[in-house]
Enzyme design. Structure first.
Site, PDB file in Angstrom:
ATOM      1  N   ASP A   1      -5.055  -6.177  -7.291  1.00 46.32           N
ATOM      2  CA  ASP A   1      -6.332  -5.849  -6.635  1.00 46.32           C
ATOM      3  C   ASP A   1      -6.905  -4.568  -7.240  1.00 46.32           C
ATOM      4  OD1 ASP A   1      -8.460  -5.808  -4.891  1.00 46.32           O
ATOM      5  OD2 ASP A   1      -7.292  -5.028  -3.201  1.00 46.32           O
ATOM      6  N   LEU A   2      -7.456  -4.696  -8.446  1.00 42.80           N
ATOM      7  CA  LEU A   2      -8.055  -3.527  -9.113  1.00 42.80           C
ATOM      8  C   LEU A   2      -9.580  -3.614  -9.121  1.00 42.80           C
ATOM      9  CD1 LEU A   2      -5.563  -2.977 -12.096  1.00 42.80           C
ATOM     10  CD2 LEU A   2      -5.618  -1.860  -9.861  1.00 42.80           C
ATOM     11  N   LYS A   3     -10.134  -4.664  -8.576  1.00 42.65           N
ATOM     12  CA  LYS A   3     -11.587  -4.827  -8.419  1.00 42.65           C
ATOM     13  C   LYS A   3     -12.348  -4.464  -9.692  1.00 42.65           C
ATOM     14  CE  LYS A   3     -11.471  -4.067  -3.400  1.00 42.65           C
ATOM     15  NZ  LYS A   3     -10.042  -3.716  -3.232  1.00 42.65           N
ATOM     16  N   PHE A   4     -12.119  -5.262 -10.739  1.00 47.22           N
ATOM     17  CA  PHE A   4     -12.770  -5.005 -12.027  1.00 47.22           C
ATOM     18  C   PHE A   4     -14.292  -5.041 -11.882  1.00 47.22           C
ATOM     19  CE2 PHE A   4      -8.867  -7.299 -13.936  1.00 47.22           C
ATOM     20  CZ  PHE A   4      -8.129  -6.129 -13.934  1.00 47.22           C
ATOM     21  N   HIS A   5     -14.967  -4.105 -12.549  1.00 46.81           N
ATOM     22  CA  HIS A   5     -16.434  -4.025 -12.498  1.00 46.81           C
ATOM     23  C   HIS A   5     -16.877  -3.257 -13.733  1.00 46.81           C
ATOM     24  CE1 HIS A   5     -20.198  -2.986  -9.827  1.00 46.81           C
ATOM     25  NE2 HIS A   5     -20.500  -3.625 -10.942  1.00 46.81           N
ATOM     26  N   ASP A   6     -17.304  -3.991 -14.761  1.00 46.22           N
ATOM     27  CA  ASP A   6     -17.644  -3.338 -16.027  1.00 46.22           C
ATOM     28  C   ASP A   6     -18.490  -4.316 -16.838  1.00 46.22           C
ATOM     29  OD1 ASP A   6     -17.594  -1.610 -18.275  1.00 46.22           O
ATOM     30  OD2 ASP A   6     -15.547  -0.980 -17.802  1.00 46.22           O
ATOM     31  N   ILE A   7     -18.820  -3.970 -18.073  1.00 45.16           N
ATOM     32  CA  ILE A   7     -19.564  -4.918 -18.898  1.00 45.16           C
ATOM     33  C   ILE A   7     -18.657  -6.129 -19.198  1.00 45.16           C
ATOM     34  CG2 ILE A   7     -21.087  -3.168 -19.894  1.00 45.16           C
ATOM     35  CD1 ILE A   7     -19.323  -3.296 -22.450  1.00 45.16           C
TER      36      ILE A   7
ATOM     37  N   ASP B   1       0.835  -1.207   0.000  1.00 50.27           N
ATOM     38  CA  ASP B   1       0.000   0.000   0.000  1.00 50.27           C
ATOM     39  C   ASP B   1       0.867   1.254   0.000  1.00 50.27           C
ATOM     40  OD1 ASP B   1      -2.426  -1.312  -0.128  1.00 50.27           O
ATOM     41  OD2 ASP B   1      -2.536  -1.584   2.036  1.00 50.27           O
TER      42      ASP B   1
ATOM     43  N   GLY C   1      -1.067  -5.730   5.573  1.00 45.39           N
ATOM     44  CA  GLY C   1      -0.374  -4.525   5.131  1.00 45.39           C
ATOM     45  C   GLY C   1       0.473  -3.933   6.229  1.00 45.39           C
ATOM     46  N   ARG C   2      -0.143  -3.007   6.985  1.00 48.38           N
ATOM     47  CA  ARG C   2       0.633  -2.197   7.929  1.00 48.38           C
ATOM     48  C   ARG C   2       1.408  -2.988   8.968  1.00 48.38           C
ATOM     49  NH1 ARG C   2      -4.451   1.726   8.238  1.00 48.38           N
ATOM     50  NH2 ARG C   2      -5.365  -0.261   7.628  1.00 48.38           N
TER      51      ARG C   2
ATOM     52  N   LYS D   1       0.404  -7.857  -2.893  1.00 38.89           N
ATOM     53  CA  LYS D   1      -0.827  -7.279  -3.474  1.00 38.89           C
ATOM     54  C   LYS D   1      -0.563  -5.833  -3.885  1.00 38.89           C
ATOM     55  CE  LYS D   1      -4.542  -5.909  -0.950  1.00 38.89           C
ATOM     56  NZ  LYS D   1      -5.090  -4.643  -1.454  1.00 38.89           N
TER      57      LYS D   1
ATOM     58  N   GLN E   1      -9.561  -0.437  10.224  1.00 39.31           N
ATOM     59  CA  GLN E   1     -10.198  -1.736   9.997  1.00 39.31           C
ATOM     60  C   GLN E   1     -11.256  -1.997  11.068  1.00 39.31           C
ATOM     61  OE1 GLN E   1     -10.045  -3.668   7.557  1.00 39.31           O
ATOM     62  NE2 GLN E   1      -8.048  -3.588   6.568  1.00 39.31           N
TER      63      GLN E   1
ATOM     64  N   ARG F   1      -5.081  -8.493  12.335  1.00 35.31           N
ATOM     65  CA  ARG F   1      -4.432  -7.752  13.422  1.00 35.31           C
ATOM     66  C   ARG F   1      -4.120  -8.703  14.576  1.00 35.31           C
ATOM     67  NH1 ARG F   1      -4.488  -4.596  10.024  1.00 35.31           N
ATOM     68  NH2 ARG F   1      -5.023  -2.387  10.006  1.00 35.31           N
TER      69      ARG F   1
HETATM   70  O1  C5P Z   1      -2.799  -2.458   6.566  1.00 41.98           O
HETATM   71  P1  C5P Z   1      -3.865  -3.512   6.506  1.00 41.98           P
HETATM   72  O2  C5P Z   1      -3.369  -4.858   6.965  1.00 41.98           O
HETATM   73  O3  C5P Z   1      -5.132  -3.086   7.184  1.00 41.98           O
HETATM   74  O4  C5P Z   1      -4.170  -3.640   4.942  1.00 41.98           O
HETATM   75  C1  C5P Z   1      -5.184  -4.431   4.456  1.00 41.98           C
HETATM   76  C2  C5P Z   1      -5.152  -4.478   2.956  1.00 41.98           C
HETATM   77  O5  C5P Z   1      -6.271  -5.246   2.534  1.00 41.98           O
HETATM   78  C3  C5P Z   1      -5.271  -3.138   2.253  1.00 41.98           C
HETATM   79  O6  C5P Z   1      -4.546  -3.230   1.028  1.00 41.98           O
HETATM   80  C4  C5P Z   1      -6.751  -3.011   1.958  1.00 41.98           C
HETATM   81  O7  C5P Z   1      -7.013  -2.233   0.822  1.00 41.98           O
HETATM   82  C5  C5P Z   1      -7.121  -4.464   1.706  1.00 41.98           C
HETATM   83  N1  C5P Z   1      -8.515  -4.808   1.947  1.00 41.98           N
HETATM   84  C6  C5P Z   1      -9.165  -4.575   3.148  1.00 41.98           C
HETATM   85  N2  C5P Z   1     -10.466  -4.947   3.318  1.00 41.98           N
HETATM   86  C7  C5P Z   1     -11.118  -5.551   2.331  1.00 41.98           C
HETATM   87  C8  C5P Z   1     -10.488  -5.809   1.128  1.00 41.98           C
HETATM   88  C9  C5P Z   1      -9.171  -5.434   0.972  1.00 41.98           C
HETATM   89  O8  C5P Z   1      -8.555  -4.020   4.058  1.00 41.98           O
HETATM   90  N3  C5P Z   1     -12.353  -5.963   2.518  1.00 41.98           N
END
Ligand code: C5P
Length: 235
Positions: free
Chosen positions: A60-66, A10, A212-213, A32, A192, A183
């Site tokens: 992770d671009l979450k495609f949503h189109d025709i 991220d 992520g973090r 990701k 979150q 977490r």
């Molecule tokens: O830093 P953290 O662990 O919260 O990052 C979570 C990752 O998962 C981020 O890239 C966030 O965009 C992604 N994500 C999310 N919740 C979702 C889908 C994806 O946090 N439902």
């Protein structure tokens, strides 16, 4: 190495992303990326990350189109040897079928894994019902969309930790469940809301954990991973 862990890159800075890949590629199974890296750098960023050691890329671009447009998007992702990608289940069965057929045309080894996104975790019941007109409870909506995704041929769905216990039995053992919002009990939840610990999420049926973090901010990655208290996986 724990192949079940997907590190969320991220950041919008390629140099930072490459540094993270250098530090973590021996420890996690995949990385990701989303719009933050693909918009400024284009899909070339995928090859750069692969060359730096990110052998599995989750786009992770979450495609949503025709359907036709989503099939084109899946084709371009597959050409970049993306391992896994996301699309919105709300795009409907025809859109998902087009994506599945396009992915399958790349053959068993080169087809990207297609993961459905049911309800964004930023939405709550009030938003879903009062603005989007969805009357059923959010958990039920997530469950039904997840079942539809698997019935339509997607490889799996994104599933928040608290929903794993109900979605895993509903989609069967062969569907892939990817869980973000991971977490440790002592950690700041940040933005979150739907969270779970790494161990509990795997016990409840997650196949992969998006983190992520907790990893990006870790001073000692090995100690952080050891603290997750997971069995090592090398396959
Ligand atoms: O830093 P953290 O662990 O919260 O990052 C979570 C990752 O998962 C981020 O890239 C966030 O965009 C992604 N994500 C999310 N919740 C979702 C889908 C994806 O946090 N439902």
């Amino acid at each position: 190495m724990n192949r079940k862990i997907i590190c969320a890159l991220d950041t919008g800075d390629i140099h930072e992303a490459l540094r993270v890949v250098g530090r973590l590629s021996g420890h996690v199974g995949a990385f990701k990326i989303g719009h933050g890296l693909t918009l400024p750098y284009g899909l070339d960023v995928i090859r750069k990350l692969q060359d730096a050691g990110a052998t599995r890329i989750f786009l992770d671009l979450k495609f949503h189109d025709i359907p036709n447009s989503v099939a084109l998007a899946v084709r371009e992702a597959a050409r970049q040897h993306v391992w896994m990608l996301t699309l919105h289940i709300a795009g409907g069965p025809a859109m998902m079928t087009a994506a599945v057929e396009e992915a399958r045309s790349f053959g068993d080894t080169d087809a990207p894994l297609l993961m459905g996104v049911s309800v964004l975790t930023s939405l709550d019941q009030h938003c879903l019902t009062d603005f989007l007109g969805v009357q059923r409870p959010l958990s039920e909506h997530m469950l039904q969309l997840s079942k539809l995704a698997i019935e339509t041929g997607l490889d799996g769905v994104v599933c928040p930790a608290p929903e794993l216990a109900s979605i895993r039995p509903a989609v069967g053992h062969s569907a892939i469940l990817v869980t973000p919002g991971i977490r440790m009990p002592h950690e700041d939840h940040g933005d979150q809301k739907q969270i779970g610990t790494p161990r509990q999420a795997l016990e409840d049926g997650a196949d992969y954990l998006v983190i992520g973090r907790s990893l990006l901010n870790a001073d000692d990655v090995e100690a952080t991973l050891a603290g997750f208290n997971l069995a090592e996986t090398s396959h």
